[in-house]
Scaffold this active site. Structure first.
Site, PDB file in Angstrom:
ATOM      1  CD  GLU A 148     -40.874 151.878  43.398  1.00 36.09           C
ATOM      2  OE1 GLU A 148     -41.538 151.144  42.668  1.00 36.09           O
ATOM      3  OE2 GLU A 148     -40.324 151.482  44.467  1.00 36.09           O
ATOM      4  CB  ALA A 190     -13.828 124.645  47.934  1.00 36.34           C
ATOM      5  N   PRO A 207     -21.171 116.009  47.617  1.00 37.16           N
ATOM      6  CG  PRO A 207     -19.609 114.319  47.299  1.00 37.16           C
ATOM      7  CD  PRO A 207     -19.998 115.382  48.266  1.00 37.16           C
TER       8      PRO A 207
END
Length: 365
Positions: free
Chosen positions: A47, A148, A294
């Site tokens: 702002e 991945a 994992p």
């Protein structure tokens, strides 16, 4: 408001522990006269930036802001007062501020005769600010789990090798996401198997907003090793001086490990991960980037502590080897962890998938 949301996103990864916020100021005739976003913690709020650009043309105008203007004095003054001093006649807000220390701006503005509307493009603004909203609403760090894998869901071959399943383009994108996070989290299994650095290699660049500002420091995400029995080798690369490191150990573990230890209670499945995220939040960690491996990822999922998933899938097949995800508390198909896709996009020869749980914890009020 759509433009304000777009502006807010420019501050992603550089404002912690503050939110990302965007603001657009219109003059009394409806013409855009000021724009701004919060670029870094301690810097001017959105702002204030937009009002400075607007100058006297803000008087009698409207301010569109993605988060309720703050009403407290911290490193900067209250934005509610700045709006009043500027003579703004109307304020349109996307999301109410859930932080009790800063909330109250809308009430103050209304008390001084300013028209206030809340809820415009609330979902879009909340998505742009989801890490901070999780932090503010739930009192814990927001978690993005990245992995991945090959097309058949393998993150490593049978012999444990995993370099490289995905392309250089995908790996560069991972470093970009790391650099935008406050913490990079891995389990002791990953540290013992891969001896990773867990650092973000592209850091702040000269093109980033506020890069030259003397009040802003280069970000180095803290590295967090989840290691209940303190098995981290003392010469592990994660303990070097390239970034700060926390080793999370059980509170009953006796260790001589020379590291910054974060002692946590145990629960039925190991360390209390909810306690870990709350302790990180207490250290101003708003966003945590969960990478390895994992078993730890399965535990975060089991406990409902994954807010977003980013998967890099390579057009390759292994047929055997380590799965990307371990046991996650699913015994039958009825207990499956359902997600919705936010994004499916090519990145080099690979595909990046971004998804989140159907029930998103950070949206709870």
């Amino acid at each position: 408001m759509a433009r304000a949301v777009e502006l807010a996103a420019r501050g992603h990864g550089t404002t912690s522990p503050n939110p990302v916020v965007g603001c657009v100021v219109l003059d009394a005739s409806g013409e855009v006269v000021g724009e701004g976003f919060h670029a870094y913690a301690g810097g001017p709020h959105a702002e204030v930036v937009a009002l400075a650009q607007a100058g006297e043309r803000a008087r009698g105008g409207t301010a569109y802001v993605t988060l309720e203007p703050c009403d407290h004095t911290g490193r900067t003054g209250p934005c509610s007062r700045a709006l009043l001093v500027a003579g703004i006649a109307r304020v349109v807000v996307a999301v109410a501020d859930p932080n009790p220390k800063a909330a109250g701006g809308a009430a103050r503005l209304r008390a001084h005769g300013v028209s206030v509307t809340i809820g415009v493009l609330a979902d879009e603004a909340a998505r742009a600010n989801e890490e901070w909203l999780t932090y503010a609403r739930l009192g814990r760090a927001h978690v993005t789990w990245k992995f991945a894998a090959t097309l058949d869901g393998r993150s490593a071959a049978e012999d444990g090798t995993s370099q490289w399943i995905t392309s250089p383009e995908a790996r560069a994108d991972v470093h970009r996401l790391r650099a935008a996070s406050d913490a990079i989290v891995a389990g002791i299994g990953t540290v013992l198997a891969d001896d990773p650095h867990l650092t973000a290699r592209p850091t702040l660049s000269s093109t980033d907003p506020g890069a030259a500002d003397p009040g802003r420091s280069v970000r180095r995400p803290v590295r967090v090793v989840v290691d209940s029995r303190a098995r981290t080798p003392r010469h592990a690369r994660v303990l070097d001086d390239s970034a700060p490191t926390l080793v999370a150990v059980a509170d009953d573990t006796d260790t001589a490990l020379k590291a910054d230890l974060l002692r946590l209670p145990r629960d039925a499945h190991g360390l209390d991960l909810d306690a870990l995220l709350r302790e990180l939040a207490a250290r101003d960690v708003v966003s945590a980037f969960l990478e390895g491996g994992p078993t730890l990822a399965g535990e975060f999922l089991r406990r409902g502590l994954v807010d977003r998933v980013v998967a890099y899938v390579a057009p390759a097949l292994l047929g055997s080897g380590r799965a990307a995800l371990g046991a996650a508390g699913v015994g039958t198909i009825a207990g499956i962890h359902r997600l919705t896709f936010d994004e499916i996009s090519p990145i080099g020869p690979d595909v990046r998938l971004v998804a989140r749980p159907v029930t998103q914890p950070g949206r709870e009020q």
